[in-house]
Scaffold this active site. Structure first.
Site, PDB file in Angstrom:
ATOM      1  N   ASP A  78      34.422  40.130  48.452  1.00 46.31           N
ATOM      2  CA  ASP A  78      35.480  40.267  49.574  1.00 46.31           C
ATOM      3  C   ASP A  78      35.277  38.839  50.357  1.00 46.31           C
ATOM      4  O   ASP A  78      34.007  38.372  50.517  1.00 46.31           O
ATOM      5  CB  ASP A  78      35.424  41.528  50.239  1.00 46.31           C
ATOM      6  CG  ASP A  78      35.584  42.880  49.292  1.00 46.31           C
ATOM      7  OD1 ASP A  78      36.692  42.383  48.430  1.00 46.31           O
ATOM      8  OD2 ASP A  78      35.022  43.641  49.457  1.00 46.31           O
ATOM      9  N   TYR A 127      32.814  39.289  42.307  1.00 45.89           N
ATOM     10  CA  TYR A 127      33.950  39.676  42.823  1.00 45.89           C
ATOM     11  C   TYR A 127      33.773  40.092  44.224  1.00 45.89           C
ATOM     12  O   TYR A 127      33.654  41.364  44.916  1.00 45.89           O
ATOM     13  CB  TYR A 127      34.244  41.197  42.308  1.00 45.89           C
ATOM     14  CG  TYR A 127      35.454  42.024  42.429  1.00 45.89           C
ATOM     15  CD1 TYR A 127      36.364  41.648  43.318  1.00 45.89           C
ATOM     16  CD2 TYR A 127      35.761  43.223  41.629  1.00 45.89           C
ATOM     17  CE1 TYR A 127      37.393  42.241  43.529  1.00 45.89           C
ATOM     18  CE2 TYR A 127      36.957  43.855  41.908  1.00 45.89           C
ATOM     19  CZ  TYR A 127      37.755  43.363  42.875  1.00 45.89           C
ATOM     20  OH  TYR A 127      39.062  44.063  43.053  1.00 45.89           O
TER      21      TYR A 127
HETATM   22  N1  UDP Z   1      42.059  51.161  41.473  1.00 43.89           N
HETATM   23  C1  UDP Z   1      42.801  52.006  40.718  1.00 43.89           C
HETATM   24  N2  UDP Z   1      43.852  52.421  41.502  1.00 43.89           N
HETATM   25  C2  UDP Z   1      44.612  52.035  42.477  1.00 43.89           C
HETATM   26  C3  UDP Z   1      43.801  50.839  43.342  1.00 43.89           C
HETATM   27  C4  UDP Z   1      42.430  50.492  42.616  1.00 43.89           C
HETATM   28  O1  UDP Z   1      42.277  52.445  39.744  1.00 43.89           O
HETATM   29  O2  UDP Z   1      45.423  52.490  42.991  1.00 43.89           O
HETATM   30  C5  UDP Z   1      40.792  50.492  40.841  1.00 43.89           C
HETATM   31  C6  UDP Z   1      41.200  49.273  39.757  1.00 43.89           C
HETATM   32  O3  UDP Z   1      40.282  49.159  38.664  1.00 43.89           O
HETATM   33  C7  UDP Z   1      40.810  48.037  40.757  1.00 43.89           C
HETATM   34  C8  UDP Z   1      39.741  48.632  41.644  1.00 43.89           C
HETATM   35  O4  UDP Z   1      39.804  49.939  41.848  1.00 43.89           O
HETATM   36  O5  UDP Z   1      40.483  46.977  40.039  1.00 43.89           O
HETATM   37  C9  UDP Z   1      39.439  47.924  42.957  1.00 43.89           C
HETATM   38  O6  UDP Z   1      40.608  48.126  43.603  1.00 43.89           O
HETATM   39  P1  UDP Z   1      40.645  47.134  44.899  1.00 43.89           P
HETATM   40  O7  UDP Z   1      41.937  47.730  45.631  1.00 43.89           O
HETATM   41  O8  UDP Z   1      39.507  47.111  45.663  1.00 43.89           O
HETATM   42  O9  UDP Z   1      41.114  45.745  44.317  1.00 43.89           O
HETATM   43  P2  UDP Z   1      41.429  44.506  44.871  1.00 43.89           P
HETATM   44  O10 UDP Z   1      42.176  44.614  46.191  1.00 43.89           O
HETATM   45  O11 UDP Z   1      40.433  43.643  45.139  1.00 43.89           O
HETATM   46  O12 UDP Z   1      42.616  43.782  43.907  1.00 43.89           O
END
Ligand code: UDP
Length: 368
Positions: A350, A348
Site C-alpha cells: 500500500d 503488494y
Molecule cells: N476482496 C473480496 N471481495 C471484495 C473486496 C476484496 O473478496 O469485495 C478480496 C479480493 O481477493 C481482493 C482482496 O480482498 O483481491 C484485497 O482487496 P483490497 O480491497 O485490499 O484490494 P485493492 O484495493 O488493493 O485492489
C-alpha cells in the site's frame, strides 16, 4: 559524464520519496518516467474540478505516526473514511465484514448471534492451516460470506481460482463484530486535500524530471548520466526476464463524465458477481465530498498482464515467489542499483508501505 548522483527510474511514490530525501542531503537527482506525467499510480487528473484517480482508488491509511507525519509535511488530509459496498446477486452489502454485513446477510442483530453462525461455518468448512485464499477465507469468516462476497470477486480480480491464490491477500480485509464500515483498522486515514499530485509535486519540487523517457530502451545512455540508479520498474524486465517472467495482474480503466450530481452515493462500489466484467465502480467526487453538478465514474476491469501492459498487482503465489527470489539474489549483487517499490520488490504494497520502504532504503543509502 556522470552528471547526477542518482538516476531515478519511475516517478511514483518510491522514486519521489527517494529523490526528495537524497536532494535534502545535497545529492543531485534526475527522475525519469516512461509515462507522460509524474506521480506513478497515485496520479490524479482534474476533470472539471473533480480529482480523478487515473489508476484506481487510492485511500491513504497508516498506523505509523512517523509516516503520517512525513506525508503531512507536504499536504493536509480530509476526513474521508473508506466504506465500500459490494453488490452481490442484486443485493448491497457493507464492507468490510462487520455487523452491518452480518445483519444484511442473516438478519442477526447481535454479535453473539453473528458469532454463532460464523463459528459454526468455520467448524464445518474451515481448516487448521489454510494454504490458499479459499481455505483462509473459509477459516476466517465461513462459507456464506465467502460465497456471497469473496469467491467471485477474487477469481475475477486475479483471473485465478481462489485455491491457487496466496492466503495473505484476504487478510487485508478486517472482520469486525461492531457496526463499523471503516475498511481499514489504521489510526490515520484520508485523501490529500487538493489531490495526490500535491504530494508528488512537493516531493519533486526543485528536482530535475523528464517524462516520456523509457529507461530500458535507452539504458546505456541514461545509465551513463549518474553514479547510481534507483529502479522502481518490474524487476524481471530489468533483467530481461532471464529467470522467466513474473506474473502480474493488469487493469483497464473506463472513465466517464456523467451529467448528474450523484451516481452511486459512495466512492467505491464493488461488483462481486462473475458475470459483471468489472470489479468496482469509483465515483471520485465522494473521496473529497464534492458538490459539483456533474460526476466522474470509473469502471475497473481486471486484465491478463502481458509485457506491453501496465503491471498493477504482483501475483505472490509460491511459484512466482521462487522466481522472484532469484531476481532478488541477483539484485543484491549490484553495487550501483537500488531496487524499490511495488514492482521492483514484487510486493503488494500500500502507499504507506512504499513510503516506509523508500525511507528505509534512503537511510541505508545516505546514512550508512
Ligand atoms: N476482496 C473480496 N471481495 C471484495 C473486496 C476484496 O473478496 O469485495 C478480496 C479480493 O481477493 C481482493 C482482496 O480482498 O483481491 C484485497 O482487496 P483490497 O480491497 O485490499 O484490494 P485493492 O484495493 O488493493 O485492489
Amino acid at each position: 559524464m556522470q552528471k547526477y548522483d542518482y538516476l531515478i527510474v519511475g516517478a511514483g511514490l518510491f522514486g519521489s520519496v527517494f529523490a526528495h530525501e537524497a536532494t535534502k542531503k545535497g545529492k543531485t537527482c534526475l527522475v525519469i518516467d516512461r509515462r507522460s506525467h509524474l506521480g506513478g499510480n497515485v496520479y490524479c487528473e482534474n476533470v472539471d474540478g473533480i480529482n480523478v484517480h487515473k489508476y484506481g482508488a487510492h485511500i491513504f491509511h497508516t498506523n505509523d505516526k512517523d509516516i503520517w507525519d512525513y506525508v503531512n509535511q507536504f499536504v493536509t488530509f480530509n476526513n474521508y473514511i473508506n466504506s465500500p459496498l459490494s453488490l452481490s446477486k442484486g443485493k448491497l452489502y457493507n464492507l468490510p465484514f462487520n455487523m452491518n454485513t452480518f445483519h444484511q446477510l442473516w438478519g442477526v442483530k447481535t454479535p453473539s448471534e453473528a458469532k454463532q453462525i460464523i463459528e459454526e461455518q468455520i467448524k464445518t468448512h474451515g481448516v487448521k492451516n489454510p494454504k490458499n485464499l479459499e481455505e483462509q477465507a473459509l477459516s476466517l469468516i465461513g462459507k456464506d460470506i465467502y460465497e456471497t462476497l469473496i469467491k467471485e470477486y477474487t477469481e475475477k480480480q486475479w483471473g485465478k481460482k481462489a485455491t491457487e491464490l496466496p492466503a495473505f491477500i484476504i487478510k487485508r480485509l478486517p472482520v469486525r463484530y461492531t457496526f463499523d464500515n471503516n475498511y481499514f483498522n489504521d489510526r490515520y486515514q484520508g485523501i490529500p486535500n487538493g489531490g495526490y499530485n500535491k504530494i508528488t509535486e512537493s516531493l519533486l519540487e526543485g528536482i530535475e524530471t523528464r517524462t516520456g523517457v523509457d529507461f530500458l530502451k535507452n539504458r546505456n545512455e541514461l545509465e551513463a548520466l549518474a553514479k547510481k540508479v534507483v529502479y522502481t520498474g518490474n524487476i524481471d524486465e530489468y533483467y530481461d526476464y532471464k529467470f522467466g517472467k513474473l506474473e502480474y495482474r493488469s487493469l483497464r480503466f473506463e472513465h466517464e463524465v456523467l451529467d448528474m450530481d450523484n451516481y452511486q452515493a459512495n466512492a467505491v462500489v464493488n461488483y462481486n458477481d462473475a458475470d459483471v466484467p468489472y470489479t468496482r465502480i469509483l465515483e471520485h467526487k465522494h473521496f473529497e465530498f464534492g458538490k459539483q453538478k456533474h460526476t466522474v465514474v470509473t469502471k475497473e476491469y481486471p486484465e491478463t498482464w502481458t509485457p506491453n501492459k501496465e503491471a498493477y498487482y504482483p501475483v505472490n503465489n509460491d511459484e512466482n515467489q521462487q522466481k522472484y527470489k532469484k531476481y532478488k539474489q541477483l539484485s543484491l549483487t549490484e553495487s550501483n542499483v537500488i531496487f524499490g517499490g511495488r514492482l521492483a520488490e514484487y510486493r503488494y504494497y500500500d502507499m504507506h508501505q512504499v513510503i516506509g520502504s523508500a525511507l528505509a532504503k534512503t537511510r541505508q543509502e545516505l546514512n550508512p
